[in-house]
Write a protein that holds these residues in place. Structure first.
Motif, mmCIF file in Angstrom:
data_model
loop_
_atom_site.group_PDB
_atom_site.id
_atom_site.type_symbol
_atom_site.label_atom_id
_atom_site.label_comp_id
_atom_site.label_asym_id
_atom_site.label_seq_id
_atom_site.Cartn_x
_atom_site.Cartn_y
_atom_site.Cartn_z
ATOM 1 N N ARG A 25 71.999 -11.796 26.919
ATOM 2 C CA ARG A 25 71.048 -12.735 27.514
ATOM 3 C C ARG A 25 71.605 -14.154 27.477
ATOM 4 N NH1 ARG A 25 66.103 -10.697 28.792
ATOM 5 N NH2 ARG A 25 65.442 -8.762 27.760
ATOM 6 N N ALA A 28 74.314 -14.667 30.125
ATOM 7 C CA ALA A 28 73.773 -14.803 31.477
ATOM 8 C C ALA A 28 73.311 -16.227 31.737
ATOM 9 C CB ALA A 28 72.607 -13.825 31.675
ATOM 10 N N ARG A 54 79.127 -14.321 35.009
ATOM 11 C CA ARG A 54 78.180 -13.660 34.108
ATOM 12 C C ARG A 54 78.758 -12.341 33.595
ATOM 13 N NH1 ARG A 54 74.033 -13.485 37.315
ATOM 14 N NH2 ARG A 54 74.537 -11.453 38.202
ATOM 15 N N GLN A 58 79.660 -11.587 29.733
ATOM 16 C CA GLN A 58 78.939 -10.510 29.060
ATOM 17 C C GLN A 58 79.882 -9.423 28.570
ATOM 18 O OE1 GLN A 58 75.997 -9.407 32.044
ATOM 19 N NE2 GLN A 58 74.416 -10.540 30.963
ATOM 20 N N ALA A 106 76.555 -3.734 34.567
ATOM 21 C CA ALA A 106 75.461 -4.499 35.160
ATOM 22 C C ALA A 106 74.864 -3.699 36.310
ATOM 23 C CB ALA A 106 75.971 -5.858 35.658
ATOM 24 N N THR A 152 72.391 -4.098 31.888
ATOM 25 C CA THR A 152 71.580 -5.281 32.161
ATOM 26 C C THR A 152 71.343 -5.386 33.659
ATOM 27 O OG1 THR A 152 73.469 -6.786 32.429
ATOM 28 C CG2 THR A 152 72.577 -6.529 30.195
ATOM 29 N N ARG A 154 70.107 -8.476 36.307
ATOM 30 C CA ARG A 154 69.756 -9.896 36.412
ATOM 31 C C ARG A 154 68.355 -10.044 36.996
ATOM 32 N NH1 ARG A 154 69.993 -12.189 41.502
ATOM 33 N NH2 ARG A 154 70.784 -10.833 43.161
ATOM 34 N N ILE A 162 67.637 -12.436 32.561
ATOM 35 C CA ILE A 162 67.841 -10.998 32.665
ATOM 36 C C ILE A 162 66.482 -10.340 32.876
ATOM 37 C CG2 ILE A 162 68.572 -8.917 31.442
ATOM 38 C CD1 ILE A 162 70.891 -10.641 32.302
#
Length: 238
Positions: A25, A28, A54, A58, A106, A152, A154, A162
């Motif tokens: 988090r 991001a 991002r 991450q 992601a 995750t 977005r 997130i």
């Protein structure tokens, strides 16, 4: 038939999951801030740049956190005994029922499988590709291992946020999830371990009614050791 949720819960420490949530988090939001402050781009290019930054932030955060929690990164990015090579960090955690090969991906949106690439394609074929006779090292992938993704998605409405974090297992044909739970739902499993009947907190304990284990409601954000202030380290040592 293996209980997939139970096997994953047993192999992945709860603190690992919580630290990954905090770190990813934070990364991001950091990617959004970098693009907003440093790059003079139009909205379309800004979104594209933020997505790339991002993911890289991450991914690095994931690798650092799993290492700190005892995960064993696959040596040289190769599934030993196969011709499958991975180009993303995957870490193995041993468990009593099955080991877990944990990766990060992601999702375009919640519950939508992440784009297929060589690394994830190698991961989802793990159980059918490995042979038990060629793995002697305990940290190597084993035939009973499960390839699991920390996922995750977005937030499409709020920049830098997130929308959902989840734990997922993609089928070997890479068409759909065969296991998917939001992080909140998955974390509830750590409080559902059965208690022994004769234990003090079990159903037949002194008060006749077992205690309920509650998840912690608040937690400190994850900080790598090199970023922790000296006074915090001294307090921890005491």
């Amino acid at each position: 038939m293996i209980d997939m949720r139970r096997a994953i819960l047993d192999a992945l420490p709860k603190d690992l999951i919580l630290d990954l949530e905090d770190r990813l988090r934070a990364e991001a939001l950091r990617a959004h801030d970098v693009v907003r402050r440093e790059l003079a781009l139009n909205p379309k290019r800004s979104r594209e740049a933020e997505g790339q930054i991002r993911f890289r932030l991450q991914e690095q955060g994931y690798e650092e956190v799993v290492t700190l929690h005892g995960g064993h990164l696959l040596s040289d990015g190769v599934m030993l005994g196969t011709n499958l090579k991975v180009f993303q960090p995957f870490a193995r955690f041993a468990g009593p029922q099955a080991g877990v090969i944990l990766g990060f991906a992601a999702m375009p949106e919640p519950r939508k499988i992440p784009p297929k690439n060589m690394s994830r394609a190698a991961g989802v074929t793990l159980n059918v590709s490995l042979q038990p006779s060629i793995f002697d090292a305990p940290d190597s992938p084993q035939p009973s291992d499960i390839f699991v993704l920390f996922l995750t998605a977005r937030d499409r409405e709020r920049a830098g946020m997130i929308e959902e974090i989840a734990i997922g297992v993609i089928g070997s044909d890479y068409k759909d999830f065969i296991f998917y739970q939001s992080l909140e739902t998955f974390l509830s499993g750590y409080a559902s371990d059965p208690l022994a009947p004769d234990s003090p907190d079990g159903p037949h304990g002194p008060d006749g009614g077992g205690q309920v284990v509650k998840l912690r409601q608040t937690r400190k954000p994850f900080l790598p050791p090199e970023q922790r202030p000296d006074d915090a380290e001294e307090g921890a040592a005491g």
